[in-house]
Design an enzyme around this catalytic site. Structure first.
Site, PDB file in Angstrom:
ATOM      1  CG  ASP A 153      98.466  67.874 -17.230  1.00 18.88           C
ATOM      2  OD1 ASP A 153      98.403  68.828 -18.023  1.00 18.88           O
ATOM      3  OD2 ASP A 153      97.580  67.010 -17.133  1.00 18.88           O
ATOM      4  CG  ASN A 172     101.584  70.377 -26.272  1.00 17.74           C
ATOM      5  OD1 ASN A 172     102.422  70.168 -25.404  1.00 17.74           O
ATOM      6  ND2 ASN A 172     100.334  69.955 -26.166  1.00 17.74           N
ATOM      7  CB  ALA A 226     105.195  66.434 -31.918  1.00 13.02           C
TER       8      ALA A 226
END
Length: 261
Positions: free
Chosen positions: A39, A88, A86
């Protein structure tokens, strides 16, 4: 657990400290399966003044290749990388998403040519662009007989979706065998659901690592991480260092895992 990166070591001191950390790790206490949530790629690109997030995503992909090498060196058997959720696919800017899809495809292809590593796609292939789905399928097929580090690429992935898909698979299998709903209800177990997950047959992750200081699961391996240990690193994804990784392994080794007991 959250760890903040120190100020950069000098080159010689950093190498010395890294070797010292590695020597002190007991191979018997190293996790077998690590799940990584990289991240902070977009923040990294923005802080360095890049015009688009693609620079951060590309740097993050390069870091993941490096990270897998660190895992392989320690004898870790399975690594799961959370690359594209999903959510994103529905919510990211279209230009950023197009760049990210290209970068993920390049990463998957590169990993499938990396020694004896085995690559597996976990996620819904049908919601991905056809070219990316093809690249992931080719990488999986190319490495199917490999026996080295097992790399799960979570792309188009959602933990809730995975559980739904597992239940659907169980229902379809049970229906095909002519069983009744009453029989299924009587014999349904957590182990049965586990067998039908995307990661069926694999050990659950022992350790989940997330970069950038965020401390949430974000729909990643919800079922599998029920008894996982968590470690949060302040460094943004592309800035992750080997010493950060080794500290996570050291911290994991010092924990008393209770598994709900």
């Amino acid at each position: 657990m959250s760890a903040r990166s120190d100020q950069p070591f000098s080159g010689a001191l950093y190498r010395l400290y890294t070797r010292r950390l590695r020597r002190r790790l007991d191979p018997q206490t190293v996790p077998h399966h690590i799940a990584m949530m990289i991240d902070g790629n977009r923040r990294w690109a923005r802080q360095l003044g890049y015009a688009t997030p693609a620079h951060g995503h590309r740097a993050g992909a390069a870091k993941m290749r490096e990270f897998l090498g660190w895992c392989d060196e320690l004898g870790i058997g399975v690594v799961s990388l959370y690359l594209l959720s999903a959510d994103n696919l529905r919510k990211r800017d279209s230009a950023e998403l197009a760049d990210l899809i290209e970068i993920i495809g390049e990463l998957a292809d590169a990993l499938s040519h990396e020694g004896n590593w085995r690559v597996k796609h976990v996620g819904r292939a049908e919601i991905l662009p056809s070219e990316l789905a093809r690249v992931l399928a080719d990488a999986e097929e190319r490495t199917r007989s490999h026996t080295g580090l097992h790399v799960n690429l979570a792309v188009g992935y959602g933990g809730r979706n995975e559980i739904v898909d597992a239940v659907r698979s169980i229902l379809a299998q049970h229906d095909a065998s002519g069983g009744t709903m009453e029989d299924l209800a009587a014999h349904l177990t957590p182990e049965m659901i586990g067998e039908h997950l995307y990661t069926g047959g694999q050990p659950d992750p022992d350790l989940v690592i997330r970069t950038s200081g965020e401390q949430r699961l974000s729909d990643f391996l919800l079922w599998q991480s029920a008894h996982s240990e968590f470690y949060f690193v302040e460094a943004l994804g592309p800035d992750l260092r080997q010493v950060d990784f080794l500290r996570a392994i050291r911290d994991y080794a010092d924990r008393d895992r209770r598994f709900g007991r």
